[in-house]
Design an enzyme around this catalytic site. Structure first.
Site, PDB file in Angstrom:
ATOM      1  CG  ASP A 172      47.746  36.785  44.740  1.00  0.00           C
ATOM      2  OD1 ASP A 172      47.836  37.382  43.650  1.00  0.00           O
ATOM      3  OD2 ASP A 172      48.363  37.140  45.756  1.00  0.00           O
ATOM      4  CD  GLU A 205      53.751  34.771  45.144  1.00  0.00           C
ATOM      5  OE1 GLU A 205      52.603  35.190  44.999  1.00  0.00           O
ATOM      6  OE2 GLU A 205      54.762  35.418  44.793  1.00  0.00           O
ATOM      7  CD  GLU A 230      44.708  40.920  44.727  1.00  0.00           C
ATOM      8  OE1 GLU A 230      44.082  41.328  45.740  1.00  0.00           O
ATOM      9  OE2 GLU A 230      44.826  41.602  43.692  1.00  0.00           O
ATOM     10  CG  HIS A 283      48.636  47.062  41.487  1.00  0.00           C
ATOM     11  ND1 HIS A 283      47.810  45.998  41.740  1.00  0.00           N
ATOM     12  CD2 HIS A 283      49.871  46.663  41.814  1.00  0.00           C
ATOM     13  CE1 HIS A 283      48.532  44.986  42.187  1.00  0.00           C
ATOM     14  NE2 HIS A 283      49.790  45.360  42.257  1.00  0.00           N
ATOM     15  NE  ARG A 296      39.543  44.648  41.023  1.00  0.00           N
ATOM     16  CZ  ARG A 296      40.271  44.438  39.932  1.00  0.00           C
ATOM     17  NH1 ARG A 296      41.568  44.232  40.039  1.00  0.00           N
ATOM     18  NH2 ARG A 296      39.721  44.444  38.735  1.00  0.00           N
ATOM     19  CG  HIS A 306      48.459  48.940  37.490  1.00  0.00           C
ATOM     20  ND1 HIS A 306      47.288  48.660  36.847  1.00  0.00           N
ATOM     21  CD2 HIS A 306      49.005  47.738  37.798  1.00  0.00           C
ATOM     22  CE1 HIS A 306      47.123  47.337  36.766  1.00  0.00           C
ATOM     23  NE2 HIS A 306      48.169  46.763  37.341  1.00  0.00           N
TER      24      HIS A 306
HETATM   25  C1  UD1 Z   1      45.634  42.337  38.509  1.00  0.00           C
HETATM   26  C2  UD1 Z   1      45.365  41.293  39.593  1.00  0.00           C
HETATM   27  C3  UD1 Z   1      46.187  41.607  40.838  1.00  0.00           C
HETATM   28  C4  UD1 Z   1      47.651  41.766  40.486  1.00  0.00           C
HETATM   29  C5  UD1 Z   1      47.800  42.822  39.392  1.00  0.00           C
HETATM   30  C6  UD1 Z   1      49.238  42.932  38.959  1.00  0.00           C
HETATM   31  C7  UD1 Z   1      43.121  40.273  39.765  1.00  0.00           C
HETATM   32  C8  UD1 Z   1      41.737  40.451  40.216  1.00  0.00           C
HETATM   33  N1  UD1 Z   1      43.948  41.327  39.963  1.00  0.00           N
HETATM   34  O1  UD1 Z   1      45.139  43.589  38.963  1.00  0.00           O
HETATM   35  O2  UD1 Z   1      46.042  40.555  41.779  1.00  0.00           O
HETATM   36  O3  UD1 Z   1      48.352  42.161  41.650  1.00  0.00           O
HETATM   37  O4  UD1 Z   1      47.023  42.430  38.258  1.00  0.00           O
HETATM   38  O5  UD1 Z   1      49.449  44.085  38.215  1.00  0.00           O
HETATM   39  O6  UD1 Z   1      43.462  39.230  39.261  1.00  0.00           O
HETATM   40  N2  UD1 Z   1      45.095  47.144  31.932  1.00  0.00           N
HETATM   41  C9  UD1 Z   1      45.595  47.559  30.720  1.00  0.00           C
HETATM   42  N3  UD1 Z   1      46.696  46.923  30.216  1.00  0.00           N
HETATM   43  C10 UD1 Z   1      47.304  45.895  30.859  1.00  0.00           C
HETATM   44  C11 UD1 Z   1      46.801  45.503  32.103  1.00  0.00           C
HETATM   45  C12 UD1 Z   1      45.686  46.121  32.626  1.00  0.00           C
HETATM   46  O7  UD1 Z   1      45.080  48.464  30.102  1.00  0.00           O
HETATM   47  O8  UD1 Z   1      48.285  45.342  30.341  1.00  0.00           O
HETATM   48  C13 UD1 Z   1      43.880  47.817  32.481  1.00  0.00           C
HETATM   49  C14 UD1 Z   1      42.618  47.336  31.760  1.00  0.00           C
HETATM   50  O9  UD1 Z   1      41.689  48.391  31.698  1.00  0.00           O
HETATM   51  C15 UD1 Z   1      42.098  46.250  32.720  1.00  0.00           C
HETATM   52  C16 UD1 Z   1      42.445  46.876  34.050  1.00  0.00           C
HETATM   53  O10 UD1 Z   1      43.725  47.478  33.865  1.00  0.00           O
HETATM   54  O11 UD1 Z   1      40.722  45.968  32.587  1.00  0.00           O
HETATM   55  C17 UD1 Z   1      42.443  45.957  35.219  1.00  0.00           C
HETATM   56  O12 UD1 Z   1      43.183  44.761  34.972  1.00  0.00           O
HETATM   57  P1  UD1 Z   1      42.971  43.488  35.954  1.00  0.00           P
HETATM   58  O13 UD1 Z   1      43.900  42.411  35.562  1.00  0.00           O
HETATM   59  O14 UD1 Z   1      41.516  43.143  36.058  1.00  0.00           O
HETATM   60  O15 UD1 Z   1      43.333  44.061  37.378  1.00  0.00           O
HETATM   61  P2  UD1 Z   1      44.662  44.694  37.910  1.00  0.00           P
HETATM   62  O16 UD1 Z   1      44.251  45.873  38.705  1.00  0.00           O
HETATM   63  O17 UD1 Z   1      45.634  44.854  36.823  1.00  0.00           O
HETATM   64  N1  UDP Z   2      57.239  46.003  37.527  1.00  0.00           N
HETATM   65  C1  UDP Z   2      57.624  46.316  36.215  1.00  0.00           C
HETATM   66  N2  UDP Z   2      57.369  47.572  35.735  1.00  0.00           N
HETATM   67  C2  UDP Z   2      56.751  48.532  36.490  1.00  0.00           C
HETATM   68  C3  UDP Z   2      56.347  48.199  37.800  1.00  0.00           C
HETATM   69  C4  UDP Z   2      56.589  46.933  38.296  1.00  0.00           C
HETATM   70  O1  UDP Z   2      58.197  45.467  35.525  1.00  0.00           O
HETATM   71  O2  UDP Z   2      56.559  49.649  35.981  1.00  0.00           O
HETATM   72  C5  UDP Z   2      57.489  44.638  38.032  1.00  0.00           C
HETATM   73  C6  UDP Z   2      58.136  44.541  39.407  1.00  0.00           C
HETATM   74  O3  UDP Z   2      59.553  44.488  39.300  1.00  0.00           O
HETATM   75  C7  UDP Z   2      57.566  43.240  39.973  1.00  0.00           C
HETATM   76  C8  UDP Z   2      56.205  43.136  39.302  1.00  0.00           C
HETATM   77  O4  UDP Z   2      56.215  44.039  38.214  1.00  0.00           O
HETATM   78  O5  UDP Z   2      58.323  42.110  39.591  1.00  0.00           O
HETATM   79  C9  UDP Z   2      55.114  43.463  40.261  1.00  0.00           C
HETATM   80  O6  UDP Z   2      53.897  43.550  39.574  1.00  0.00           O
HETATM   81  P1  UDP Z   2      52.627  44.268  40.192  1.00  0.00           P
HETATM   82  O7  UDP Z   2      53.053  45.272  41.195  1.00  0.00           O
HETATM   83  O8  UDP Z   2      51.819  44.734  39.033  1.00  0.00           O
HETATM   84  O9  UDP Z   2      51.825  43.081  40.860  1.00  0.00           O
HETATM   85  P2  UDP Z   2      51.910  42.353  42.282  1.00  0.00           P
HETATM   86  O10 UDP Z   2      53.284  41.882  42.491  1.00  0.00           O
HETATM   87  O11 UDP Z   2      51.447  43.326  43.326  1.00  0.00           O
HETATM   88  O12 UDP Z   2      50.920  41.244  42.139  1.00  0.00           O
END
Ligand code: UD1
Ligand code: UDP
Length: 371
Positions: free
Chosen positions: A99, A121, A135, A207, A209, A240
């Site tokens: 999502d 999913e 999401e 994490h 939003r 995160h």
């Molecule tokens: C995103 C997804 C969320 C998912 C989550 C899993 C959207 C809108 N959000 O949220 O649904 O549950 O990922 O973790 O699709 N960043 C890094 N390194 C990384 C990843 C992220 O530095 O490897 C930082 C960057 O500044 C980036 C910010 O996190 O811009 C946000 O990343 P983004 O994918 O937009 O949103 P998440 O909060 O990670």
């Molecule tokens: N996870 C990981 N390292 C971490 C925290 C979570 O590998 O430090 C894994 C966790 O086992 C799960 C997935 O990341 O499989 C969940 O990702 P996240 O919570 O970022 O996203 P969501 O599932 O809420 O979309």
């Protein structure tokens, strides 16, 4: 000789990579498809961690991530890039999981190109477009445009039927997260962090939003209270990298001796940490699915969930991002052995580890009929 069926598997973020890895690996074991992996890299370092672990090398990498990216610009930058890939690659089918913004934009681009889209999913719903944000909207849009709906549970199938999706387009497959977990949990992996083994471990992730701002500050206050009140616990919180989370967590908890703030853990060490944990406190979707299978109670930092199965079984409890509810529920599980035992039962409502095989079978049969 027949041309192979060309399937593109798209992944953007850490959880998509974890949950798509079993599907990609299963498709690579088949002789009939040509499988191409497209990484949007909506996440960068967290995506690479997972891809390395599963030995998956993207064929195409859009490297889209920007620091602190906004939803609108992320969406706007993804669409033309995805458009170009589909124009050049001309796949027979595209798969994406979950999502995220990556999934929503992939579904839309496939629709514009009239390429069948398979949603892994499918059918998770809270029926509140604002929660989780964005999401719920992403998965509703992806679901509206999908040709195949790979629903993890009967509940998710019912959600789709209620929205008018044809019965024949839905397959209940289980969630591929359990495939990934079983592939990983059996391996002897160290957490890789110096923990005090005399103390009970509380593992925390956060994490979402909708929890940015005051809700996340409430969560941090609750963690600090728990650490201060219980000298026999240690809290491990892999933070995160989203700056809206990272800055708050470090500012509010960075000085607390029994709270270890770390970088995100690699998947295998994180699974090892879940196995070692006494209790998990999280707003993660994937963690809500994995922890019950490992027999670990989860307090979910949200007021609702699209994953009601484990809540109904009594092994996951919703406490929201509310200070009092988090502290009270965690303290009860720390103090009351019976309450703890009732939640630490080891049930797996989300899958049996064979979900990827079921998804591959549906696709194999479909393309066999088409040839
Ligand atoms: C995103 C997804 C969320 C998912 C989550 C899993 C959207 C809108 N959000 O949220 O649904 O549950 O990922 O973790 O699709 N960043 C890094 N390194 C990384 C990843 C992220 O530095 O490897 C930082 C960057 O500044 C980036 C910010 O996190 O811009 C946000 O990343 P983004 O994918 O937009 O949103 P998440 O909060 O990670
Ligand atoms: N996870 C990981 N390292 C971490 C925290 C979570 O590998 O430090 C894994 C966790 O086992 C799960 C997935 O990341 O499989 C969940 O990702 P996240 O919570 O970022 O996203 P969501 O599932 O809420 O979309």
């Amino acid at each position: 000789m027949h041309r192979k069926v060309k399937i593109i598997a798209v992944i953007g973020t850490r959880p998509e990579a974890i949950k798509m890895a079993p599907v990609i690996l299963a498709l690579k074991n088949e002789s009939w498809p040509e499988i191409r992996v497209l990484a949007t890299a909506q996440h960068r370092d967290m995506l690479d961690q997972v891809l390395n672990f599963f030995g998956i090398v993207p064929d195409i990498d859009l490297n889209i991530m920007h620091h602190n990216q906004a939803l609108t610009t992320l969406t706007a930058r993804l669409l033309p890039e995805l458009d170009e890939v589909l124009k050049v690659e001309k796949p027979d089918a595209v798969l994406a999981q979950g999502d995220t913004t990556t999934v929503m934009t992939v579904a839309l681009t496939c629709f514009y190109h009239q390429i069948p889209f398979g949603h892994v999913e499918a059918g998770l719903r809270t029926r509140d477009l604002q929660n989780p944000f964005p999401e719920e909207a992403n998965r509703v849009i992806a679901g509206r445009l999908a040709r195949w709906h790979f629903a993890p549970t009967e509940t998710s199938r019912q959600n789709l039927l209620r929205e008018g999706v044809a019965e024949s387009a839905i397959n209940v497959t289980g969630n591929t997260v359990i495939d990934a977990l079983l592939m990983t949990a059996s391996k002897p992996v160290e957490i890789g962090i110096a923990l005090d083994r005399t103390k009970r471990l509380l593992l925390v992730t956060s994490h979402r939003r909708e929890n940015f701002g005051e809700p996340l500050r409430n969560i941090c206050r609750a963690l600090r209270t728990l650490a201060e009140r219980n000298s026999d616990i240690q809290i491990l919180y892999p933070v995160h990298p989203n700056p809206n989370v990272k800055n708050v967590a470090h500012r509010m908890l960075g000085d607390c001796a029994d709270i270890l703030l770390t970088e995100p853990l690699d998947y295998a060490p994180f699974v090892a940490a879940m196995k070692h944990a006494y209790l998990i406190i999280s707003d993660s979707g994937g963690v809500q699915e994995e922890a019950p299978a490992l027999g670990k109670p989860v307090l979910v930092l949200r007021d609702e969930t699209e994953r009601p199965e484990a809540v109904e079984m009594g092994v996951v409890e919703l406490v929201g991002p509310h200070y009092e509810r988090i502290v009270t529920a965690a303290q009860r599980l720390l103090d009351d052995v019976n309450a703890y035992g009732a939640m630490a039962r080891g049930v797996s409502p989300y899958g049996d580890g064979k979900s990827a095989q079921r998804i591959v079978s549906v696709l194999r049969e479909h393309f066999a009929r088409c040839s």
